[in-house]
Enzyme design. Structure first.
Site, PDB file in Angstrom:
ATOM      1  N   HIS A 306       0.844  -1.195   0.000  1.00 20.05           N
ATOM      2  CA  HIS A 306       0.000   0.000   0.000  1.00 20.05           C
ATOM      3  C   HIS A 306       0.874   1.237   0.000  1.00 20.05           C
ATOM      4  CE1 HIS A 306      -3.123   2.886   1.194  1.00 20.05           C
ATOM      5  NE2 HIS A 306      -3.999   1.972   0.833  1.00 20.05           N
ATOM      6  N   ASP A 363      -7.900  -3.916  -0.639  1.00 17.01           N
ATOM      7  CA  ASP A 363      -8.480  -3.992  -1.978  1.00 17.01           C
ATOM      8  C   ASP A 363      -8.445  -5.426  -2.517  1.00 17.01           C
ATOM      9  OD1 ASP A 363      -8.946  -1.153  -2.256  1.00 17.01           O
ATOM     10  OD2 ASP A 363      -6.766  -0.955  -2.376  1.00 17.01           O
TER      11      ASP A 363
END
Length: 428
Positions: A306, A363
């Site tokens: 991330h 995600d």
């Protein structure tokens, strides 16, 4: 009040003395508002080192894997609260009492229907229009239906607009889906929870009753919660910038939807599914893992690591547990889900991934859950926008409630031509 000051010197000459301000947590900020009068602007493309506002809503420390809403850790909220409780916290700053929660839930539930004339907007879209296009257009159009609460300087009207947006976004999102697949719109039911109602409007048909799975509803609720707010990201900053001009709340949220639509922002879980489709089958996982490790290969694994969280995404831990609950209950046999689980195993065990901190992020898991539930990839960003609406309206309301707010007006470093002589067409 400034706790200390920073001196800016250029070529040995002191240009400005700038206050250093401390927040309750995170980096100190240097107040550069007087720098322009000294003849200088700062240059920060992407605003990666610029604090654009003061906010008490969400705190992130990416190095330590911290995400807190109003001081409450995200994992505690995801496991112990539901989405509407998190909405209340984001809007009001404190966790609700039982009576406050019941009143808030009743308010949201009683606002889920949309004006019947708003339904006709959908019929202006082609059937193959992207659901985000419908969402953006219809949300912006809401300002023409709800005139009574458009005084942005009245806190009670701002809050009613916030409630209306949170309540109606699932209805509009579900309508966009139903229109895209040629099925009749399904109206909300007041006897269902927020997540159950959304699933009901997505999958119910007049011909037969749709029974909402508690496991799937809980997973949906956690997806909403884990995407509710994420500090000053692109779409939230867009909402604040639009709001700084005095635009009505529906226009501001439509601007947020448009910003989120960009693949660099809201399309991460959709990109993850696209990657799984590219890999295709279990026997190709090793091949693509090798490609991901090869610096000369352009292939990148989507849904791993991330930009903000350098050690781990605190949302991913909760989402992983939820993902496996959903897959176990539904028992779906899907080659892409098998590929996803194989990639997860590699990322959690392979020394290369561990060293590079390429862990599966929120995600990755949310994309798998949404696919398993049966939601098409073009709806993923719509659900993200629906979840993030509460964060957008919370920041919009906070900004308008602060004194001394000015319209956003970034500056630039000009690199174009200067003092050119214009020759009229008649002389050429």
């Amino acid at each position: 009040m400034a706790d200390s000051k920073a001196s800016l010197s250029i070529d040995g000459n002191e240009v400005a003395e700038l206050p250093i301000l401390k927040g309750s947590a995170g980096n100190d900020v240097i107040d550069i508002r007087t720098l322009g009068s000294a003849g200088y602007f700062t240059y920060d493309p992407g605003f990666l080192a610029t604090a654009s506002c003061e906010s008490a809503i969400t705190y992130i420390d990416g190095d330590k894997g911290i995400l807190q809403h109003r001081g409450y850790p995200i994992d505690s909220l995801a496991k112990q609260a539901d989405y509407l409780e998190v909405c209340y916290i984001l809007l009001n700053g404190e966790a609700p009492t039982k009576s406050q929660y019941n009143e808030f839930t009743e308010t949201i539930t009683n606002h889920t229907m949309v004006h019947e004339k708003l339904v006709h907007f959908f019929h202006g879209f082609l059937p193959d229009a992207h659901p985000m296009a419908m969402l953006c257009g219809v949300v912006g159009a809401m300002s023409s239906f709800y005139h009574s609460d458009l005084d942005i300087h009245a806190p009670d009207q701002r809050m009613r607009s916030a409630h209306r947006l949170i309540a109606k976004m699932p209805t509009i999102a579900a309508m966009a889906y139903k229109y895209s697949i040629g099925q009749p719109f399904v109206y909300p039911r007041n006897d269902l929870t927020y997540a159950e109602n959304f699933l009901h409007m997505l999958f119910s048909v007049p011909a037969e009753e749709y029974i909402v799975s508690p496991t799937v509803a809980r997973a949906m609720d956690r997806i909403f919660t884990l995407h509710a707010d994420h500090e000053q990201n692109a779409s939230t900053s867009t909402v604040r910038l639009a709001g700084s001009s005095g635009a009505n709340p529906y226009a501001c949220i439509a601007a947020g939807v448009a910003s989120l639509w960009g693949p660099a922002h809201g399309g991460a879980n959709e990109a993850c599914l696209t990657m799984l489709e590219q890999i295709g089958s279990l026997d190709r996982v090793d091949e693509f893992v090798a490609k991901a490790k090869d610096k000369s290969d352009p292939f990148r694994l989507m849904g791993f690591g991330h930009r903000v969280y350098k050690n781990f995404d605190p949302r991913a831990t909760v989402m992983r547990e939820t993902c496996h609950e959903v897959l176990t209950e539904l028992g779906i046999k899907d080659p892409l889900l098998d590929v996803a689980m194989a990639l997860e195993k590699v990322a959690l065990e392979d020394p290369y991934f561990i060293e590079k901190k390429l862990y599966p992020n929120v995600d990755f898991y949310s994309g798998i859950i949404l696919k398993a539930i049966g939601i098409p990839t073009n709806m993923f960003t719509v659900i993200f926008a629906m979840s993030r609406t509460v964060g957008w309206v919370a920041h919009w309301d906070e900004m308008l409630g602060q004194e001394g707010q000015k319209i956003g007006r970034p500056r630039q470093k000009y690199t174009g031509e200067i003092d050119r002589k214009f020759v009229p067409l008649s002389e050429k």
